[in-house]
Write a protein that holds these residues in place. Structure first.
Motif, mmCIF file in Angstrom:
data_model
loop_
_atom_site.group_PDB
_atom_site.id
_atom_site.type_symbol
_atom_site.label_atom_id
_atom_site.label_comp_id
_atom_site.label_asym_id
_atom_site.label_seq_id
_atom_site.Cartn_x
_atom_site.Cartn_y
_atom_site.Cartn_z
ATOM 1 N N GLU A 1 0.834 -1.202 0.000
ATOM 2 C CA GLU A 1 0.000 0.000 0.000
ATOM 3 C C GLU A 1 0.873 1.258 0.000
ATOM 4 O O GLU A 1 0.550 2.238 -0.669
ATOM 5 N N SER A 2 1.966 1.219 0.747
ATOM 6 C CA SER A 2 2.892 2.353 0.787
ATOM 7 C C SER A 2 3.511 2.580 -0.582
ATOM 8 O O SER A 2 3.591 3.715 -1.060
ATOM 9 N N LEU A 3 3.920 1.494 -1.218
ATOM 10 C CA LEU A 3 4.489 1.584 -2.560
ATOM 11 C C LEU A 3 3.468 2.160 -3.526
ATOM 12 O O LEU A 3 3.775 3.083 -4.294
ATOM 13 N N ALA A 4 2.239 1.673 -3.465
ATOM 14 C CA ALA A 4 1.183 2.151 -4.362
ATOM 15 C C ALA A 4 0.884 3.631 -4.126
ATOM 16 O O ALA A 4 0.669 4.384 -5.090
ATOM 17 N N LEU B 1 3.571 10.283 -7.278
ATOM 18 C CA LEU B 1 4.595 10.633 -8.268
ATOM 19 C C LEU B 1 4.031 10.610 -9.690
ATOM 20 O O LEU B 1 4.361 11.483 -10.503
ATOM 21 N N ASN B 2 3.169 9.640 -9.987
ATOM 22 C CA ASN B 2 2.549 9.573 -11.321
ATOM 23 C C ASN B 2 1.632 10.757 -11.565
ATOM 24 O O ASN B 2 1.591 11.305 -12.668
ATOM 25 N N THR C 1 3.850 13.730 -12.291
ATOM 26 C CA THR C 1 4.434 13.579 -13.628
ATOM 27 C C THR C 1 3.414 13.849 -14.718
ATOM 28 O O THR C 1 3.700 14.583 -15.678
ATOM 29 N N ASP C 2 2.225 13.270 -14.600
ATOM 30 C CA ASP C 2 1.182 13.458 -15.612
ATOM 31 C C ASP C 2 0.755 14.916 -15.714
ATOM 32 O O ASP C 2 0.540 15.440 -16.805
ATOM 33 N N THR C 3 0.637 15.573 -14.582
ATOM 34 C CA THR C 3 0.243 16.987 -14.567
ATOM 35 C C THR C 3 1.310 17.850 -15.237
ATOM 36 O O THR C 3 0.989 18.726 -16.043
#
Length: 124
Positions: free
Chosen positions: A25-28, A34-35, A38-40
């Motif tokens: 869950e922490s990784l997700a 971060l995604n 990045t997308d923004t």
């Protein structure tokens, strides 16, 4: 200064330790944040993080540059770059001065607050 770089794994571990979430869950959660950033930025939009700073996309025009060693001219193509502008609060914290505001830790928020979006944040 220790010269240590903070990696994604360090961020996963910090969220795991502070929020009491599972490692997956922490990784997700870290990857999701971060995604989203990045997308923004890829869309050319600014990312503002209160009490931290802003990531700003700037457009640079084509220009002529020079090789500092040989002096040879070269054309530098137009491009977009990401610039980080730290907030006043972050600048004060880095310089060891009290900012006058209390930073909220992940542990103080609680893991349930991290996982549920606020009603204003829900996208249709």
């Amino acid at each position: 200064m220790t010269g240590k770089n903070v990696s994604r794994i360090d961020l996963y571990e910090a969220v795991y330790q502070a929020a009491g979430l599972s490692r997956s869950e922490s990784l997700a959660m870290v990857e999701l944040v971060l995604n989203e950033i990045t997308d923004t930025l890829a869309k050319g939009e600014t990312v503002k993080l209160s009490s931290f700073g802003s990531f700003i996309v700037r457009k640079k025009k084509q220009r002529v540059g020079r090789n500092p060693k040989t002096g040879t001219e070269a054309t530098i193509s137009p491009r977009r770059v990401v610039v980080f502008k730290p907030s006043a609060i972050l600048k004060q914290q880095i310089n060891g001065k009290p900012s006058g505001t209390k930073a909220t830790t992940i542990a103080e928020l609680g893991s349930s607050a991290l996982l549920r979006p606020r009603s204003a944040d829900v996208r249709s």
